[in-house]
Scaffold this motif. Structure first.
Motif, PDB file in Angstrom:
ATOM      1  N   VAL A   1       0.825  -1.220   0.000  1.00  0.00           N
ATOM      2  CA  VAL A   1       0.000   0.000   0.000  1.00  0.00           C
ATOM      3  C   VAL A   1       0.857   1.269   0.000  1.00  0.00           C
ATOM      4  N   SER A   2       1.977   1.261   0.714  1.00  0.00           N
ATOM      5  CA  SER A   2       2.808   2.472   0.741  1.00  0.00           C
ATOM      6  C   SER A   2       3.422   2.756  -0.631  1.00  0.00           C
ATOM      7  N   VAL A   3       3.723   1.723  -1.393  1.00  0.00           N
ATOM      8  CA  VAL A   3       4.217   1.906  -2.769  1.00  0.00           C
ATOM      9  C   VAL A   3       3.064   2.337  -3.669  1.00  0.00           C
ATOM     10  N   PHE A   4       1.924   1.669  -3.551  1.00  0.00           N
ATOM     11  CA  PHE A   4       0.750   2.003  -4.370  1.00  0.00           C
ATOM     12  C   PHE A   4       0.364   3.473  -4.193  1.00  0.00           C
ATOM     13  N   ASN A   5       0.440   3.945  -2.962  1.00  0.00           N
ATOM     14  CA  ASN A   5       0.035   5.328  -2.657  1.00  0.00           C
ATOM     15  C   ASN A   5       0.947   6.377  -3.268  1.00  0.00           C
ATOM     16  N   LYS A   6       2.043   5.975  -3.870  1.00  0.00           N
ATOM     17  CA  LYS A   6       2.968   6.910  -4.506  1.00  0.00           C
ATOM     18  C   LYS A   6       2.606   7.172  -5.970  1.00  0.00           C
ATOM     19  N   ALA A   7       1.394   6.785  -6.370  1.00  0.00           N
ATOM     20  CA  ALA A   7       0.934   7.050  -7.738  1.00  0.00           C
ATOM     21  C   ALA A   7       1.045   8.539  -8.039  1.00  0.00           C
ATOM     22  N   GLN A   8       1.430   8.846  -9.271  1.00  0.00           N
ATOM     23  CA  GLN A   8       1.603  10.228  -9.695  1.00  0.00           C
ATOM     24  C   GLN A   8       0.853  10.468 -11.002  1.00  0.00           C
ATOM     25  N   LEU A   9       0.669  11.736 -11.302  1.00  0.00           N
ATOM     26  CA  LEU A   9       0.028  12.146 -12.548  1.00  0.00           C
ATOM     27  C   LEU A   9       1.108  12.537 -13.542  1.00  0.00           C
ATOM     28  N   GLY A  10       1.068  11.904 -14.719  1.00  0.00           N
ATOM     29  CA  GLY A  10       2.076  12.176 -15.746  1.00  0.00           C
ATOM     30  C   GLY A  10       1.688  13.309 -16.672  1.00  0.00           C
ATOM     31  N   VAL A  11       2.630  13.722 -17.502  1.00  0.00           N
ATOM     32  CA  VAL A  11       2.417  14.853 -18.407  1.00  0.00           C
ATOM     33  C   VAL A  11       1.372  14.576 -19.491  1.00  0.00           C
ATOM     34  N   PHE A  12       1.100  13.316 -19.771  1.00  0.00           N
ATOM     35  CA  PHE A  12       0.092  12.958 -20.771  1.00  0.00           C
ATOM     36  C   PHE A  12      -1.249  12.624 -20.133  1.00  0.00           C
ATOM     37  N   GLY A  13      -1.393  12.917 -18.842  1.00  0.00           N
ATOM     38  CA  GLY A  13      -2.643  12.656 -18.141  1.00  0.00           C
ATOM     39  C   GLY A  13      -2.785  11.225 -17.686  1.00  0.00           C
ATOM     40  N   GLU A  14      -1.696  10.501 -17.636  1.00  0.00           N
ATOM     41  CA  GLU A  14      -1.718   9.113 -17.186  1.00  0.00           C
ATOM     42  C   GLU A  14      -1.396   9.047 -15.691  1.00  0.00           C
ATOM     43  N   ILE A  15      -1.769   7.920 -15.073  1.00  0.00           N
ATOM     44  CA  ILE A  15      -1.361   7.615 -13.707  1.00  0.00           C
ATOM     45  C   ILE A  15      -0.126   6.735 -13.825  1.00  0.00           C
ATOM     46  N   TYR A  16       0.899   7.032 -13.041  1.00  0.00           N
ATOM     47  CA  TYR A  16       2.087   6.192 -13.133  1.00  0.00           C
ATOM     48  C   TYR A  16       2.809   6.077 -11.794  1.00  0.00           C
ATOM     49  N   TRP A  17       3.604   5.030 -11.710  1.00  0.00           N
ATOM     50  CA  TRP A  17       4.489   4.783 -10.586  1.00  0.00           C
ATOM     51  C   TRP A  17       5.899   4.774 -11.158  1.00  0.00           C
ATOM     52  N   PRO A  18       6.773   5.645 -10.684  1.00  0.00           N
ATOM     53  CA  PRO A  18       8.110   5.741 -11.270  1.00  0.00           C
ATOM     54  C   PRO A  18       9.011   4.557 -10.905  1.00  0.00           C
ATOM     55  N   LYS A  19       9.740   4.124 -11.912  1.00  0.00           N
ATOM     56  CA  LYS A  19      10.806   3.123 -11.751  1.00  0.00           C
ATOM     57  C   LYS A  19      10.369   1.921 -10.919  1.00  0.00           C
ATOM     58  N   ILE A  20       9.269   1.283 -11.332  1.00  0.00           N
ATOM     59  CA  ILE A  20       8.727   0.153 -10.567  1.00  0.00           C
ATOM     60  C   ILE A  20       8.935  -1.185 -11.270  1.00  0.00           C
ATOM     61  N   VAL A  21       9.039  -1.180 -12.609  1.00  0.00           N
ATOM     62  CA  VAL A  21       9.150  -2.415 -13.382  1.00  0.00           C
ATOM     63  C   VAL A  21      10.582  -2.580 -13.875  1.00  0.00           C
ATOM     64  N   LYS A  22      11.093  -3.803 -13.744  1.00  0.00           N
ATOM     65  CA  LYS A  22      12.457  -4.093 -14.201  1.00  0.00           C
ATOM     66  C   LYS A  22      12.376  -4.806 -15.546  1.00  0.00           C
ATOM     67  N   SER A  23      13.054  -4.242 -16.552  1.00  0.00           N
ATOM     68  CA  SER A  23      13.063  -4.839 -17.887  1.00  0.00           C
ATOM     69  C   SER A  23      13.994  -6.046 -17.921  1.00  0.00           C
ATOM     70  N   LYS A  24      13.955  -6.771 -19.023  1.00  0.00           N
ATOM     71  CA  LYS A  24      14.853  -7.913 -19.195  1.00  0.00           C
ATOM     72  C   LYS A  24      16.315  -7.474 -19.175  1.00  0.00           C
ATOM     73  N   ALA A  25      16.573  -6.220 -19.548  1.00  0.00           N
ATOM     74  CA  ALA A  25      17.929  -5.678 -19.526  1.00  0.00           C
ATOM     75  C   ALA A  25      18.260  -5.051 -18.165  1.00  0.00           C
ATOM     76  N   ASN A  26      17.377  -5.282 -17.185  1.00  0.00           N
ATOM     77  CA  ASN A  26      17.534  -4.766 -15.818  1.00  0.00           C
ATOM     78  C   ASN A  26      17.423  -3.247 -15.710  1.00  0.00           C
ATOM     79  N   ASP A  27      16.802  -2.615 -16.694  1.00  0.00           N
ATOM     80  CA  ASP A  27      16.508  -1.189 -16.604  1.00  0.00           C
ATOM     81  C   ASP A  27      15.219  -1.024 -15.802  1.00  0.00           C
ATOM     82  N   MET A  28      15.157   0.004 -14.978  1.00  0.00           N
ATOM     83  CA  MET A  28      13.944   0.289 -14.221  1.00  0.00           C
ATOM     84  C   MET A  28      13.063   1.223 -15.053  1.00  0.00           C
ATOM     85  N   MET A  29      11.797   0.838 -15.181  1.00  0.00           N
ATOM     86  CA  MET A  29      10.858   1.602 -16.012  1.00  0.00           C
ATOM     87  C   MET A  29       9.630   1.974 -15.189  1.00  0.00           C
TER      88      MET A  29
END
Length: 94
Positions: free
Chosen positions: A48-76
């Motif tokens: 819940v503490s991570v979920f509550n960090k939702a933000q509003l993006g420049v395109f009007g989207e809801i996003y969580w910064p740097k939460i998903v790790k790509s196959k190349a280990n980049d945080m997206m």
């Protein structure tokens, strides 16, 4: 073009947002998290503490910064488009 203009409320696994057309909608995000649990890092949104960090993006989207790790280990960022939110959210006001 649809945009979320303001996050009104964040509660466990639900977000209420106001759109640029004046509609206020609430989206249950839990099924989305479950559907994307195969993406490395999405499980962190069940905290819940991570979920509550939702933000509003420049395109009007809801996003969580740097939460998903790509196959190349980049945080997206992980995001929910305003269109998805609009067409799947429940109207709670205008």
């Amino acid at each position: 073009m649809l945009k979320i203009k303001k996050i009104i409320n964040i509660e466990p696994f639900q977000i209420t947002g106001k759109f640029n057309d004046g509609q206020i909608k609430k989206l249950d995000v839990f099924p989305i998290i479950q559907n994307h649990i195969h993406l490395k890092g999405v499980e962190n949104l069940l905290n819940v503490s991570v979920f509550n960090k939702a933000q509003l993006g420049v395109f009007g989207e809801i996003y969580w910064p740097k939460i998903v790790k790509s196959k190349a280990n980049d945080m997206m960022d992980y995001d929910i488009s305003p269109e998805y939110f609009y067409y799947n959210g429940v109207v709670v006001g205008n």
